[in-house]
Design an enzyme around this catalytic site. Structure first.
Site, mmCIF file in Angstrom:
data_model
loop_
_atom_site.group_PDB
_atom_site.id
_atom_site.type_symbol
_atom_site.label_atom_id
_atom_site.label_comp_id
_atom_site.label_asym_id
_atom_site.label_seq_id
_atom_site.Cartn_x
_atom_site.Cartn_y
_atom_site.Cartn_z
ATOM 1 N N GLU A 136 -8.856 -10.282 4.341
ATOM 2 C CA GLU A 136 -9.279 -8.933 3.956
ATOM 3 C C GLU A 136 -10.669 -8.921 3.324
ATOM 4 O OE1 GLU A 136 -6.377 -6.560 1.892
ATOM 5 O OE2 GLU A 136 -7.838 -4.998 1.378
ATOM 6 N N GLU A 142 0.132 -12.579 -1.334
ATOM 7 C CA GLU A 142 -1.302 -12.741 -1.570
ATOM 8 C C GLU A 142 -1.586 -14.039 -2.309
ATOM 9 O OE1 GLU A 142 -2.924 -9.329 -3.578
ATOM 10 O OE2 GLU A 142 -2.191 -7.917 -2.063
ATOM 11 N N SER A 168 0.839 -1.207 0.000
ATOM 12 C CA SER A 168 0.000 0.000 0.000
ATOM 13 C C SER A 168 0.868 1.248 0.000
ATOM 14 C CB SER A 168 -0.929 0.018 1.219
ATOM 15 O OG SER A 168 -0.199 -0.063 2.424
HETATM 16 O O1 KIV Z 1 -0.385 -3.355 1.659
HETATM 17 C C1 KIV Z 1 -0.963 -3.327 2.769
HETATM 18 O O2 KIV Z 1 -0.947 -2.327 3.500
HETATM 19 C C2 KIV Z 1 -1.677 -4.547 3.189
HETATM 20 C C3 KIV Z 1 -2.465 -4.516 4.459
HETATM 21 C C4 KIV Z 1 -3.606 -3.589 4.384
HETATM 22 C C5 KIV Z 1 -2.882 -5.879 4.881
HETATM 23 O O3 KIV Z 1 -1.590 -5.528 2.523
HETATM 24 NA NA NA Z 2 -0.620 -5.299 0.489
#
Ligand code: KIV
Ligand code: NA
Length: 279
Positions: free
Chosen positions: A183, A116, A46
């Site tokens: 998620e 993932e 993220s």
């Molecule tokens: O990339 C991220 O921040 C995540 C979390 C929200 C689990 O994968």
């Molecule tokens: Na992520």
């Protein structure tokens, strides 16, 4: 605070103590997460959006992830650190994934990695864990596959869909992941999956029945300009953006009006030295 290890996390799970996790993307954001007593710190992909301003996570490069992991690792004293394998760095073959995971440990200085995927990633998870690198799984909504999923959609909303998430969770547990992110699945489904597993679930948009929770730090601290879309599951615990804005605006005003710097912000020079210099 004592260093959190896989053993610490296992013990927490066994006694039913919720596991806390938050993302960090650099030295200061890791420092504050660690100081606040987070059990785990995740360098999530993220960071593509929240730190690098990219459109989605598919754009972030392995080298960029590793740079940010290193800065997070330098600030994290107690929390268990996990780095997110970015899209393209692990899907081709278990060997590719292991090579990438090793770079996260050696260069990124992470203690574990996250990737993932469900059933189809089981051989990959087994390969990495067998090399002694703890793997955090991630099932339910998997944002790196947003194009195939048709967007950021809640998973497991039908009985077939819920069964698929459960089968994925069981498969990656069997493959050796020490915990998994769940998620965007309905709370009841996440609770049932959590009950059926022996490893902890770390929920995000998955309700209160998970073994722990994770949130993106800039979202939950409110460190973003007004008007940004936030998913339903995010709780905004702070307003860091407003505080930073207030501070920088005040600085601007005080520079413009010559209120800053004040005498207490300046260095002295002995009077005789100044006189000799000023002549
Ligand atoms: O990339 C991220 O921040 C995540 C979390 C929200 C689990 O994968
Ligand atoms: Na992520």
């Amino acid at each position: 605070r004592k260093k959190v290890t896989i053993g610490t996390l296992r013990a927490m799970h066994k006694r039913g103590e919720p596991i806390t996790m938050i993302t960090a993307h650099d030295f200061p954001s890791a420092h504050v997460a660690d100081a606040a007593g987070m059990d785990m710190v995740l360098v999530g992909d993220s960071l593509a959006m929240v730190a690098l301003g990219m459109e989605d996570t598919s754009e972030v490069l392995l080298e960029e992830m590793l740079l940010h992991c290193r800065s997070v690792a330098r600030a994290t004293r107690a929390a268990f650190t996990v780095g997110d394998l970015p899209m393209g760095s692990y899907e081709i073959a278990p060997e590719q994934a292991l090579e990438t995971a090793i770079r996260f440990v050696k260069e990124g200085r992470m203690q574990g990695v996250k990737l993932e995927g469900g059933k189809e990633m089981a051989p990959t998870i087994a390969k990495i864990t067998q090399a002694g690198i703890p793997v955090l799984g991630h099932v339910g909504l998997t944002p790196q596959r947003q194009n195939a999923l048709g967007g950021f959609r809640v998973q497991g909303k039908t009985s077939d869909g819920a069964m698929k998430v459960l089968e994925d969770a069981l498969a990656i547990q069997e493959a050796g992941c020490f915990a998994m992110v769940l998620e965007a699945v309905p709370a009841e489904v996440a609770s049932i999956i959590t009950e059926k597993l022996s490893v902890p679930t770390i929920g995000i948009g998955a309700g209160n029945g998970c073994s722990g929770q994770v949130l993106v730090q800039v979202d939950m601290t409110g460190n973003f300009p007004p008007g940004r879309f936030l998913p339903k599951f995010v709780k905004k615990y702070g307003d860091v953006w407003s505080e930073s804005l207030r501070a920088i605006e005040t600085y601007r005003d005080e520079v413009k009006s010559r209120q800053y710097p004040a005498p207490e912000h300046t260095y002295p020079i002995p009077k005789d030295q100044l006189e000799a210099f000023a002549e």
